[in-house]
Design an enzyme around this catalytic site. Sequence first.
Site, short mmCIF file in Angstrom:
data_model
loop_
_atom_site.label_atom_id
_atom_site.label_comp_id
_atom_site.label_asym_id
_atom_site.label_seq_id
_atom_site.Cartn_x
_atom_site.Cartn_y
_atom_site.Cartn_z
N VAL A 185 0.84 -1.20 0.00
CA VAL A 185 0.00 0.00 0.00
C VAL A 185 0.88 1.24 0.00
O VAL A 185 0.65 2.19 -0.77
CB VAL A 185 -0.96 0.01 1.20
CG1 VAL A 185 -1.71 1.34 1.28
CG2 VAL A 185 -1.95 -1.14 1.11
N PRO B 216 8.62 -0.94 10.81
CA PRO B 216 9.86 -1.68 11.11
C PRO B 216 10.50 -2.26 9.86
O PRO B 216 11.71 -2.47 9.81
CB PRO B 216 9.39 -2.77 12.07
CG PRO B 216 7.93 -2.91 11.84
CD PRO B 216 7.44 -1.57 11.42
N PRO C 172 4.97 2.06 -35.33
CA PRO C 172 5.27 1.22 -36.50
C PRO C 172 4.13 1.06 -37.50
O PRO C 172 4.34 0.53 -38.57
CB PRO C 172 5.62 -0.12 -35.87
CG PRO C 172 4.84 -0.15 -34.60
CD PRO C 172 4.85 1.26 -34.10
N ASP D 100 3.05 11.32 -43.10
CA ASP D 100 3.89 10.43 -43.89
C ASP D 100 3.11 9.18 -44.28
O ASP D 100 2.15 8.79 -43.60
CB ASP D 100 5.12 10.00 -43.08
CG ASP D 100 6.28 10.97 -43.23
OD1 ASP D 100 6.17 11.89 -44.05
OD2 ASP D 100 7.27 10.82 -42.51
N LYS E 298 6.56 9.91 -48.64
CA LYS E 298 7.83 9.74 -49.33
C LYS E 298 7.90 8.28 -49.76
O LYS E 298 8.36 7.42 -49.02
CB LYS E 298 9.00 10.10 -48.43
CG LYS E 298 9.05 11.57 -48.08
CD LYS E 298 10.33 11.89 -47.33
CE LYS E 298 10.47 13.38 -47.13
NZ LYS E 298 11.72 13.73 -46.46
N GLY F 81 7.13 5.54 -36.86
CA GLY F 81 8.18 5.23 -35.88
C GLY F 81 8.42 6.38 -34.94
O GLY F 81 7.49 6.94 -34.36
N ASP F 82 9.69 6.75 -34.79
CA ASP F 82 10.09 7.87 -33.94
C ASP F 82 10.63 8.98 -34.83
O ASP F 82 11.36 8.70 -35.80
CB ASP F 82 11.17 7.41 -32.96
CG ASP F 82 11.62 8.54 -32.04
OD1 ASP F 82 11.07 8.64 -30.94
OD2 ASP F 82 12.52 9.31 -32.44
N MET G 100 14.88 0.31 -43.89
CA MET G 100 14.99 0.83 -45.27
C MET G 100 16.06 0.09 -46.07
O MET G 100 16.84 0.69 -46.80
CB MET G 100 15.30 2.34 -45.25
CG MET G 100 14.25 3.16 -44.51
SD MET G 100 14.64 4.93 -44.42
CE MET G 100 16.03 4.92 -43.29
#
Length: 415
Positions: free
Chosen positions: A29, A49, A183, A206, A228, A260-261, A343
């Site tokens: 808790v 304790p 992804p 994209d 692209k 993606g990133d 890629m």
Amino acid sequence: MSETSATPAYPVGLRLDGRRVVLVGGGTVAQRRLPALLAAGARVTLVAPEATPSVEAMATAGEITWERRAWRDGDLADAWYALAATDDAAVNAAIVAEAEARRVWCVRADDADRGTAWTPATGRSDGITVAVLTSGEHGAAGRDPRRAAAIRDAVVARLGDGTLGAEQRGPRTPGVALVGGGPGDPDLITVRGRRLLAQADVVVADRLGPRDLLDELPPHVEVIDAAKIPYGRAMAQEAINAVLVEHAKAGRSVVRLKGGDPFVFGRGMEEAEQLAAEGVQVTVVPGISSAISVPGAAGIPVTHRGVAHEFTVVSGHVAPDDPRSLVDWTALARLRGTLVLLMAVENLGAIAAALRAHGRPDDTPVAIVQEGTMATERRVDATLATAADRAAAQDIRPPAVVVIGDVVAVGPTAP
């Protein structure tokens, strides 16, 4: 306080910054409650304790003061708030009694109805705190914490994805959010990314972003296709930058939705630098990179105990013998860990040949995952010697992630 009082609880937000809070009990808790108390700036004294390893780590780090002993009367002196969370009902009752005498609000973990305060089911999203308390027909005795948690989760989820409250937010802040969409599976975008999409005036998308999310946008949102397509039609990066600047300077809230990133082979920094040079406010929302998520979704761990202690992510859009290549393929071939190629479909043959020429064994396992995390996902397994031929025979096309290394042979989905 009457245990069966039919009166509802009075909701209030406690401002605990710099104020003393006493938590008695060092079990699970305490482990659950401490992070929120610390985030609120409370000066927490733990009386117990023993404590769980996580709670002990907070004490070791100086985040809390730990009195390593049993509770005793007087421990709530100068406290603003208290939590009775021991595994002894009599001790918890005594703590509540002292809190009552000292006019200190006290939560009792083992029997909430006998405390003087309740802990609501709490969640946060975009600066909003959601706290839910429930009571049945008989007041406190009818509390339903599971229902409160379910309601909290539903509200926070809708706040998070922008489906609740987006229209009431008032004027939007002009600027551009570089959002990593993950992804491809729309469920794998971050909560923050989804919320910003719901608030956008313009979305520059994209091809590899989560396309299904575009259908959820309100009709007034302008969607600009910045796809692209590899080795085909493309919108120049300069044109994308110009579109982002144009709409942001016109006072619109813009989302640049990328796969993606944004900073993993996504040219996100180029866009951020251009926007900053133009005086446009930029927000970066990281995304789940396909370099990790696609292998994982296909049942391939990029690292595994006793198999691979490192993984390397490489862009394969430039062939090893191309003078523009910045990759040390000789060094990569000597590594024993996992190699993840993004890629790389077009240059897979040349890359495999370079790795083999510099010492990577011909029988090194290879997996090629096309359209990972999507309904159309498919996986082709091969070796370094056969990967290019297998990819051609199976008509593998971008987007695809190539995983090279012994981890390919790990797990229930291994060939």
